[in-house]
Write an enzyme that holds these catalytic residues in place. Structure first.
Site, PDB file in Angstrom:
ATOM      1  N   ASP A  89       0.855  -1.182   0.004  1.00  0.00           N
ATOM      2  CA  ASP A  89       0.125   0.023   0.086  1.00  0.00           C
ATOM      3  C   ASP A  89       0.855   1.189   0.132  1.00  0.00           C
ATOM      4  O   ASP A  89       1.924   1.190   0.757  1.00  0.00           O
ATOM      5  CB  ASP A  89      -0.999   0.106   1.171  1.00  0.00           C
ATOM      6  CG  ASP A  89      -0.249  -0.062   2.569  1.00  0.00           C
ATOM      7  OD1 ASP A  89      -0.046   1.018   3.001  1.00  0.00           O
ATOM      8  OD2 ASP A  89      -0.107  -1.355   2.991  1.00  0.00           O
ATOM      9  N   GLU A 180      -7.394   4.318  12.155  1.00  0.00           N
ATOM     10  CA  GLU A 180      -6.415   3.896  13.207  1.00  0.00           C
ATOM     11  C   GLU A 180      -6.157   4.888  14.083  1.00  0.00           C
ATOM     12  O   GLU A 180      -6.926   6.024  14.349  1.00  0.00           O
ATOM     13  CB  GLU A 180      -5.202   3.670  12.436  1.00  0.00           C
ATOM     14  CG  GLU A 180      -4.682   4.741  11.353  1.00  0.00           C
ATOM     15  CD  GLU A 180      -3.468   4.481  10.840  1.00  0.00           C
ATOM     16  OE1 GLU A 180      -2.161   4.747  11.280  1.00  0.00           O
ATOM     17  OE2 GLU A 180      -3.414   4.133   9.460  1.00  0.00           O
TER      18      GLU A 180
END
Length: 290
Positions: A89, A180
């Site tokens: 990613d 997150e």
């Protein structure tokens, strides 16, 4: 009786004050300062530094994943029963990516950061999203969530409008939500556990309405437990992309019996973060096709 000088002065003062008030009203001028508009971005906003996992090492550390996997295989990792497909990613942090080299090094799928909050788009998104596709990778887009800035529906709409779409072409993964630790303040963005669950559901349902796919959820077990109360209600609809920088996936959030993707390191042979899809390439294609 004629008014005294003092009385006439008081009357003139009152008349002047009344006239001033009428003038203010006629001009539409507020009598008191207006409150400042609520900011739409956090103080010190730095989206170019935020990416999937950017907050993880500071809160959870790293295991010894960096010292393993020298041959680019899953054989050195524990508890990986299925064949694993290598991927990565990336975000604006990587800039222009050499996709042909990444493919030659074994990368077969990629997630690309598209947006953050409701005011940032990755300036390298086109090069990264189209470049990975053009070399034969299966790719998708992700959104870095800021739940204290705006609603889940608002951020989902912004994401879908700026790269977070989906098409059944066999090479486009479902959109992903990166949820997150808060890089700007309180771990859970000032939301209660119930409030966070509601925000994530709002985002997820809006993405589903707009694209026909529920988003993949990127998170860590620790953050999910802390900020959602280890809510299990998303496991039936949303694939799990778990972050844990170690040689084993470890305990997963409630409800999920397996991870779809594991981000196991933030550096390696591929650009950006290192990921494994929990299955062979045909399973990556199956997720892309829905």
């Amino acid at each position: 009786m004629p008014a005294s000088g003092t009385t006439r002065s008081l009357r003139r003062a009152a008349t002047a004050a009344a006239s001033a008030a009428l003038l203010v009203g006629a001009l539409g001028v507020a009598a008191a300062p207006a409150q400042a508009a609520k900011p739409t971005t956090p103080p010190g906003f730095h989206p170019e530094l935020d990416y999937a996992g950017s907050t993880v090492p500071a809160h959870e550390g790293r295991g010894n994943a960096r010292a393993t996997d020298p041959a680019g295989t899953a054989s050195t990792f524990a508890a990986l029963a299925a064949t694993q497909t290598k991927g990565m990613d990336v975000s604006g942090y990587q800039g222009n990516v050499a996709w042909s080299t990444a493919y030659a090094n074994g990368g077969r799928f990629a997630y690309v950061k598209a947006t953050e909050g409701t005011s940032y788009t990755n300036p390298y998104f086109t090069q990264q999203y189209n470049g990975s596709y053009n070399v034969g990778m299966i790719r998708g887009a992700y959104h870095f969530a800021l739940p204290n800035v705006s609603s889940g529906a608002t951020q989902a709409a912004y994401f879908v409008a700026h790269g977070g779409g989906w098409s059944k072409d066999g090479k486009t993964l479902p959109p992903a939500l990166d949820i997150e630790y808060n890089p700007y303040g309180a771990t859970c963005y000032g939301l209660s556990q119930a409030g966070m669950v509601s925000w994530i559901r709002d985002f997820s349902n809006t993405v589903h309405t707009k694209t026909g796919r529920y988003p993949v959820i990127y998170t860590t077990t620790n953050w999910w437990s802390t900020c959602t109360g280890n809510n299990s209600s998303f496991a039936g609809t949303n694939p799990l992309w778990i972050a844990r920088y170690s040689t084993a996936v470890g305990t997963l959030p409630a409800g999920w019996s397996y991870q779809t993707i594991w981000q196991y390191s933030d550096s390696g042979t591929l650009p950006g973060d290192q990921d494994y899809f929990n299955g062979a390439l045909d399973r990556v294609q199956a997720l892309a096709n829905g």
